[in-house]
Design a protein around this motif. Sequence first.
Motif, PDB file in Angstrom:
ATOM      1  N   LYS A   2      28.011 -14.401  20.417  1.00 45.12           N
ATOM      2  CA  LYS A   2      27.375 -13.117  21.383  1.00 45.12           C
ATOM      3  C   LYS A   2      28.335 -12.089  21.376  1.00 45.12           C
ATOM      4  O   LYS A   2      28.067 -11.033  21.734  1.00 45.12           O
ATOM      5  CB  LYS A   2      26.912 -13.776  22.492  1.00 45.12           C
ATOM      6  CG  LYS A   2      27.827 -14.373  23.461  1.00 45.12           C
ATOM      7  CD  LYS A   2      26.830 -15.044  24.668  1.00 45.12           C
ATOM      8  CE  LYS A   2      27.973 -15.941  25.540  1.00 45.12           C
ATOM      9  NZ  LYS A   2      27.290 -16.592  26.477  1.00 45.12           N
ATOM     10  N   VAL A  24      22.231 -10.859  18.200  1.00 43.73           N
ATOM     11  CA  VAL A  24      20.857 -10.938  18.526  1.00 43.73           C
ATOM     12  C   VAL A  24      20.099 -12.266  18.820  1.00 43.73           C
ATOM     13  O   VAL A  24      20.121 -12.722  17.578  1.00 43.73           O
ATOM     14  CB  VAL A  24      19.997  -9.829  17.940  1.00 43.73           C
ATOM     15  CG1 VAL A  24      18.671  -9.811  18.583  1.00 43.73           C
ATOM     16  CG2 VAL A  24      20.458  -8.602  18.170  1.00 43.73           C
ATOM     17  N   GLU A  25      20.044 -12.614  19.801  1.00 44.98           N
ATOM     18  CA  GLU A  25      19.268 -14.435  19.855  1.00 44.98           C
ATOM     19  C   GLU A  25      19.853 -15.336  19.102  1.00 44.98           C
ATOM     20  O   GLU A  25      19.297 -15.883  18.186  1.00 44.98           O
ATOM     21  CB  GLU A  25      17.926 -13.834  19.508  1.00 44.98           C
ATOM     22  CG  GLU A  25      17.098 -12.832  20.709  1.00 44.98           C
ATOM     23  CD  GLU A  25      15.381 -12.631  20.113  1.00 44.98           C
ATOM     24  OE1 GLU A  25      15.018 -13.391  19.074  1.00 44.98           O
ATOM     25  OE2 GLU A  25      14.958 -11.989  20.885  1.00 44.98           O
TER      26      GLU A  25
END
Length: 154
Positions: A2, A24-25
């Motif tokens: 992340k 992202v995610e």
Amino acid sequence: MKKAAVCWVSVGGGPAYALWCLPVEGALLVVSGPGEQSAPGLADATGAQVTLRGDHGGRIVTWPAQVTRLRPGTEEWTTAAPLVAAKRLNASGPSAGLVDRWAAEGCALNRLAPAGAPVAGADLPAGSLAEEPRPAPVVRTTRKPFRLHRVRRR
């Protein structure tokens, strides 16, 4: 993952390329193509190896990734492309114009999602994996510096 801003991606056992990415995610989004970064083979790949490095350049982890190309006009593209464009450094013009250019010029927006267990620390090679730079049209030979006088060596 992340905190990643750059990842090294290898497709089909080929050389790894350093690519700017956006986490992202639980996945990394990478854009490549005309006017963007070069990622040979990634646009049409279904799998790749992703390597992330720490602040001091040492490898932290390598993991297999499932590559999914996001196509213009889909809901995934509509959601992801503006996020990537907003974080794109040194982009000319507004991010909406950048997204339109990516769609018009056929740039690939790929999602790299983990697809297996990462390589454990014990399985990482102990030696350096440093390689000579690959030939590129932008690379110039370095000349020796000009000296006005003779330098004595002791």
